[in-house]
Design a protein around this motif. Sequence first.
Motif, short mmCIF file in Angstrom:
data_model
loop_
_atom_site.label_atom_id
_atom_site.label_comp_id
_atom_site.label_asym_id
_atom_site.label_seq_id
_atom_site.Cartn_x
_atom_site.Cartn_y
_atom_site.Cartn_z
N ILE A 225 -17.10 1.83 0.30
CA ILE A 225 -16.93 0.86 1.38
C ILE A 225 -16.08 1.45 2.51
N ALA A 226 -15.05 2.20 2.13
CA ALA A 226 -14.17 2.82 3.12
C ALA A 226 -14.77 4.08 3.73
N ALA A 227 -15.98 4.44 3.27
CA ALA A 227 -16.68 5.65 3.75
C ALA A 227 -15.84 6.90 3.55
N LEU A 228 -15.15 6.96 2.41
CA LEU A 228 -14.36 8.13 2.07
C LEU A 228 -15.21 9.08 1.25
N GLY A 229 -15.21 10.35 1.62
CA GLY A 229 -16.13 11.33 1.07
C GLY A 229 -15.84 11.74 -0.37
N ARG A 230 -16.64 12.71 -0.83
CA ARG A 230 -16.57 13.17 -2.22
C ARG A 230 -15.20 13.72 -2.59
N ALA A 231 -14.50 14.28 -1.62
CA ALA A 231 -13.19 14.88 -1.92
C ALA A 231 -12.24 13.86 -2.52
#
Length: 325
Positions: free
Chosen positions: A203-209
């Motif tokens: 939801i926060a569009a935080l990537g794979r890292a």
Amino acid sequence: MKKRLILHIGMHKTGTSSVQRYFSRNRMMLRRMGVSYPNSIGIDGARQPKHASIFDAISHEADFGSPHPVLGPSATVIGSTADEIESSSGQIGVLSAEGLSGERRVFAEAMASLSDRFDTTVVIFVRRQDHWVESFYKQMVLSREVKEVRSFHQFIEADSTKAHMSYDRIIRWWMDAFGEERVLVKGFHPLGAKRPLMKLLDIAALGRAFRWIPFAHSHENPSAGVEAVEVIRRLNAIGDVAPRDAAARLETQYGRSDVQYLTSEERNNLLESYKEGNRWVLKYMNIDDRSCLAPNMSELGRSRELRWTGSISAAISTNLNRKIL
């Protein structure tokens, strides 16, 4: 341009602790990656993993009509938390406090001012009512702060418990405060393939890292069994203080049975009573989440009455519980 704010409001017993553990223990690392998870200081002056001080300040004002004697006015607590997000170098802020999804409109109304300062998304996870109330009741009994003494059936009949299970009403309050398009309803299932933290990161569009930061893959401890919880409840009722790990120690020594609080009929009746409200909630959930509110007929058939047949019950009848704990 406004910063983004992810406001995670629970509900209780939907993986909130794992979410809060991830963000609080990685606070400094996340800040360097552009995500602010503000500090929260409790009444005792200790740092908290969740933003419970906001909940405490709002609750006190609602209960007593005056600011919290230690925390101060709720508007000040909310405002200082918002200031910390705005002053951070990142573009995303995250707040998490499951108490905000409680059975009172005042929580949504008090938090509504955040929409003036941030591009806010309110996220609420819901769980099938029978599963939720069984798990929440256990937490209230085992909590060394609450020390619930009512029986399960007294607890489930309380007006506050019934209101807490009216998900549609609670969600409407938050939609009234922030706008329908700003509230995301997600499903929780104990055996679900995708845990709440991963959904929140999406939801926060935080990537794979972000998925490989410590505690991203930690799991919650399983709930204690009914019989062990009943021992602790009875100790609560007579004023005894059981240690936090008492239920686990009981089950390690005496084993665990599969008794449940609700009979098949009670489980069916409970779900039927919230059927219409749940139908409304489902309109706001994607297809992958909807199964969390659906009855499982094979599970309903396995439910049986609470009978003290397990060996833990011997600890009650022979008064060994004091020695065990």
